[in-house]
Design a protein around this motif. Sequence first.
Motif, PDB file in Angstrom:
ATOM      1  N   PRO A  21       3.414   5.397   4.291  1.00 49.60           N
ATOM      2  CA  PRO A  21       2.282   4.495   4.068  1.00 49.60           C
ATOM      3  C   PRO A  21       2.159   3.516   5.241  1.00 49.60           C
ATOM      4  CG  PRO A  21       3.689   4.634   2.136  1.00 49.60           C
ATOM      5  CD  PRO A  21       4.432   5.282   3.252  1.00 49.60           C
ATOM      6  N   PRO A  22       0.956   3.071   5.551  1.00 50.97           N
ATOM      7  CA  PRO A  22      -0.297   3.349   4.858  1.00 50.97           C
ATOM      8  C   PRO A  22      -1.007   4.606   5.351  1.00 50.97           C
ATOM      9  CG  PRO A  22      -0.699   1.745   6.567  1.00 50.97           C
ATOM     10  CD  PRO A  22       0.773   2.056   6.625  1.00 50.97           C
ATOM     11  N   ASP A  44      -2.685   4.789  -4.357  1.00 53.26           N
ATOM     12  CA  ASP A  44      -3.773   4.777  -3.384  1.00 53.26           C
ATOM     13  C   ASP A  44      -5.085   4.577  -4.135  1.00 53.26           C
ATOM     14  OD1 ASP A  44      -4.523   5.933  -0.374  1.00 53.26           O
ATOM     15  OD2 ASP A  44      -6.029   6.413  -1.886  1.00 53.26           O
ATOM     16  N   THR A  59      -7.445   0.256   5.175  1.00 48.09           N
ATOM     17  CA  THR A  59      -6.408   0.962   4.421  1.00 48.09           C
ATOM     18  C   THR A  59      -6.835   1.049   2.969  1.00 48.09           C
ATOM     19  OG1 THR A  59      -4.071   0.974   3.774  1.00 48.09           O
ATOM     20  CG2 THR A  59      -5.136  -1.173   3.953  1.00 48.09           C
ATOM     21  N   ASN A  79      -4.174   1.996   0.671  1.00 54.90           N
ATOM     22  CA  ASN A  79      -2.897   1.902  -0.039  1.00 54.90           C
ATOM     23  C   ASN A  79      -2.852   0.574  -0.800  1.00 54.90           C
ATOM     24  OD1 ASN A  79       0.118   0.901  -0.045  1.00 54.90           O
ATOM     25  ND2 ASN A  79       0.172   3.128   0.026  1.00 54.90           N
ATOM     26  N   VAL A 100       7.073   0.875  -1.543  1.00 54.63           N
ATOM     27  CA  VAL A 100       6.149   1.608  -0.678  1.00 54.63           C
ATOM     28  C   VAL A 100       6.590   1.542   0.776  1.00 54.63           C
ATOM     29  CG1 VAL A 100       3.774   1.684   0.181  1.00 54.63           C
ATOM     30  CG2 VAL A 100       4.215   1.273  -2.252  1.00 54.63           C
TER      31      VAL A 100
END
Length: 529
Positions: free
Chosen positions: A89-90, A151, A209, A211, A524
């Motif tokens: 991620p991201p 997400d 992004t 995420n 994450v």
Amino acid sequence: MAGSYPSVDVDFSQAWNLTPVSAADWLIVAPVVISMIGGAVCLMARKNTDAQPKLGLIFLVLLVLASGGLLLRVLDKGVITMVMGSWLPPFGIAFTVDALGATLCLIASVVALCAGIHGAATVDNTGRRYGFYPFLLLLMTGVCGAFLTGDIFNLYVWFEVLLISSYGLLVLGNERPQLDGAVKYGILNLIGTNLFLIGTGLIYGVFGTLNMADIAIKISEMDAPASGTLATIAALYLLAFAMKAAAFPVNFWLPASYHTPNIVISAVFAGLLTKVGVYALLRIFVLIMPASREYMADLISVVAIGTMIVGALGALAQSEVRRLLGYLVICGIGSMLAGLAIGSTVAISGAIFYAVHSIIVMTALYMAAGVIYQMAGSYDLRKLGGLYGASPAFAAIFLILAFAVSGLPPFSGFWPKVMLVEAAINDSRVWLAVAILLSGFLTTIAMGRTWIYAFWRGGPEGTEDGKSVALSPKTLPIPAASWVPVCMLTALVIYFGLQPEGIMHLSAYGSIGLIDPQGYVNSVFGGAQ
């Protein structure tokens, strides 16, 4: 992977996860994979109507086991993350599972299993041939995916999966009322989906992004996190998910559509679909955009009060059991939104507990309504009566469910209402507490009236009491597949009422994980933030 490019001096650890995924962490995607494969297998065997229930139930049992294992893994290790294609991620798409997502995934899986059992008795060969079990499993693919994704765009994707499946279930049978209900259901959800997509496009344009953990970090670092473009995004998300959750004033589609399909399909819809909308509101406004939630708290309070009162009054006005239950679904959504409006740890815990309770009790009530129809041949209260004499045990089960949905002790609906009322009073939102109590009182009247008309009086309207019992001998005895899931869910209602500590613990764990997202972020990004 790094060995494939020996002449290039690149630190692939910054973009790729080079550590092998442990076997236990495959549980993160197991619910989605199992339900997706199960749907495909049932679809391939759709012409074998005798095998459909067996295949469907095998995969639904596996789904429950995988979801239970995932919850145990989260309780043992904390928030866990898996990224697709090993992209960190991201950059990569992440499945991130906390206590809230894992708990709801397990409860949803249990409800789906009960629906699969009930469907074995109530869905005919035509319904099996045209996809009841494939659609049910693919619906669970979308529901589990929504609960487990990290997400925000993929949250939209999983919403689409569950909505497409729900359209298929809604029109199963191809009767005129079903098609009419599907049009109303489809149009409102299409509007909500477009609003969701617009908000998601704006949030990507602002932050670059999608995420959830990454967005939460960037919003927390902004100087004015509740102003400008973010306020627009928050308003779009609130309206979109309010539509999907059937919140006031965009709730009219639910009682117009949930009474049209086979009763087991109505039960699944009532238990799961609106709760995914509530889950999305909690995830967006508590984890990602807490300042926007605080800014919009008064508006959310008004929506919550309106949803509770409209739902309770709508239930009082109904003489058709399925329509009455549809309004009770709406009323329960208002209680969950009350927790979101308050925003404290106790309030969010109460909202999560209430969501678990509502998933179970509303599914059970719709299935119990199906048993009423099998016994009496009607959903109309004016044509019902004498069912207590026909089955005192079933009368007791329905009364327990009526007490539970009204929030009366000692059943599962009592404790989350206590938590929500306490949180509202502590937050000086007295009118919110009054609305919670008033909606419970009105629900008690509506359900008491239903029980008296259907069970206690001796016969239908217009007959001498005790002289005529509204039973349909063609459908008796009731198949065990109709009784078993109702009894299973009623047992959970009783257990969570008498032993609420376990669900309270899970709800508190989920609430803390939303309000303090550090554990979510660390999972994450590996603790780098």
